[in-house]
Design a protein around this motif. Structure first.
Motif, short mmCIF file in Angstrom:
data_model
loop_
_atom_site.label_atom_id
_atom_site.label_comp_id
_atom_site.label_asym_id
_atom_site.label_seq_id
_atom_site.Cartn_x
_atom_site.Cartn_y
_atom_site.Cartn_z
N ILE A 20 -33.77 -42.34 11.02
CA ILE A 20 -34.52 -43.81 11.07
C ILE A 20 -35.26 -43.95 12.29
O ILE A 20 -36.49 -44.29 12.36
CB ILE A 20 -33.60 -44.79 10.95
N LEU A 23 -38.53 -42.02 11.96
CA LEU A 23 -39.32 -42.78 11.01
C LEU A 23 -40.19 -43.89 11.85
O LEU A 23 -41.38 -44.05 11.57
CB LEU A 23 -38.72 -43.38 9.76
N LYS A 24 -39.44 -44.68 12.67
CA LYS A 24 -39.90 -45.60 13.34
C LYS A 24 -41.04 -45.00 14.42
O LYS A 24 -42.17 -45.74 14.77
CB LYS A 24 -38.95 -46.24 14.61
N ARG A 26 -42.75 -42.54 13.92
CA ARG A 26 -43.84 -42.00 13.00
C ARG A 26 -43.89 -40.42 13.17
O ARG A 26 -44.82 -39.73 13.03
CB ARG A 26 -44.91 -42.54 13.13
N ASN A 29 -43.02 -38.42 7.81
CA ASN A 29 -43.79 -39.48 6.97
C ASN A 29 -42.66 -40.01 5.97
O ASN A 29 -41.55 -39.46 6.15
CB ASN A 29 -44.85 -38.55 6.18
N ILE A 30 -42.93 -40.98 5.44
CA ILE A 30 -42.07 -42.03 4.80
C ILE A 30 -41.35 -41.08 3.60
O ILE A 30 -40.09 -41.26 3.49
CB ILE A 30 -42.76 -43.04 4.02
N ASN A 31 -41.97 -39.99 2.77
CA ASN A 31 -41.30 -39.28 1.97
C ASN A 31 -40.43 -38.24 2.61
O ASN A 31 -39.17 -38.32 1.93
CB ASN A 31 -42.57 -38.34 1.17
N GLU A 32 -40.39 -37.73 3.59
CA GLU A 32 -39.54 -37.18 4.28
C GLU A 32 -38.28 -37.86 4.76
O GLU A 32 -37.16 -37.54 4.51
CB GLU A 32 -40.32 -36.29 5.40
N GLY A 33 -38.57 -38.98 5.23
CA GLY A 33 -37.71 -39.97 5.83
C GLY A 33 -36.91 -40.36 4.56
O GLY A 33 -35.65 -40.36 4.55
N LEU A 34 -37.34 -40.72 3.47
CA LEU A 34 -36.59 -41.47 2.36
C LEU A 34 -35.71 -40.24 1.73
O LEU A 34 -34.76 -40.38 1.50
CB LEU A 34 -37.46 -41.59 1.36
#
Length: 114
Positions: A20, A23-24, A26, A29-34
């Motif tokens: 998290i 992700l904050k 950056r 990316n969002i896909n890797e984070g999810l």
């Protein structure tokens, strides 16, 4: 709850907090984070409800829940290794392209003497 479950949950929560944070910032990316949020959340669920291991083992047709987790882990690790290999290959191609472009540019531009 066993000690190994508590230690595992604490580690998974720590890893989840790192994802998290990345992700904050950056940094991923969002896909890797999810993907990583899903992985660590799944680990927490499995540690809280270890009887779910047996259910997964029955679905996969293996004897013990631990065996099922090991098989799944190996498959996930191979996938992640493939992703790393593909990313390294892409980076090598980009570096090669940049080096060639710089070499061509420097060939035709006069060198400055400072």
């Amino acid at each position: 709850m066993e000690l190994i479950q508590i230690v595992g949950i604490l580690f998974a929560l720590f890893a989840l907090s790192r994802v998290i944070l990345q992700l904050k910032r950056r940094n991923i990316n969002i896909n890797e984070g999810l993907f990583w949020i899903f992985v660590w959340s799944f680990v927490i669920i499995l540690l809280i409800y270890p009887e779910f291991f047996k259910y997964i083992a029955d679905i996969l047709g293996v004897g013990r829940g631990v065996d099922a987790i090991i098989y799944i882990s190996i498959v996930v690790l191979f996938y992640l290794i493939y992703r790393i290999y593909a990313k390294i290959d892409q980076l090598e191609r980009q570096i090669t392209y940049l080096v060639r472009e710089i070499a061509i540019r420097d060939r035709y531009e006069p060198k400055r003497r400072d």
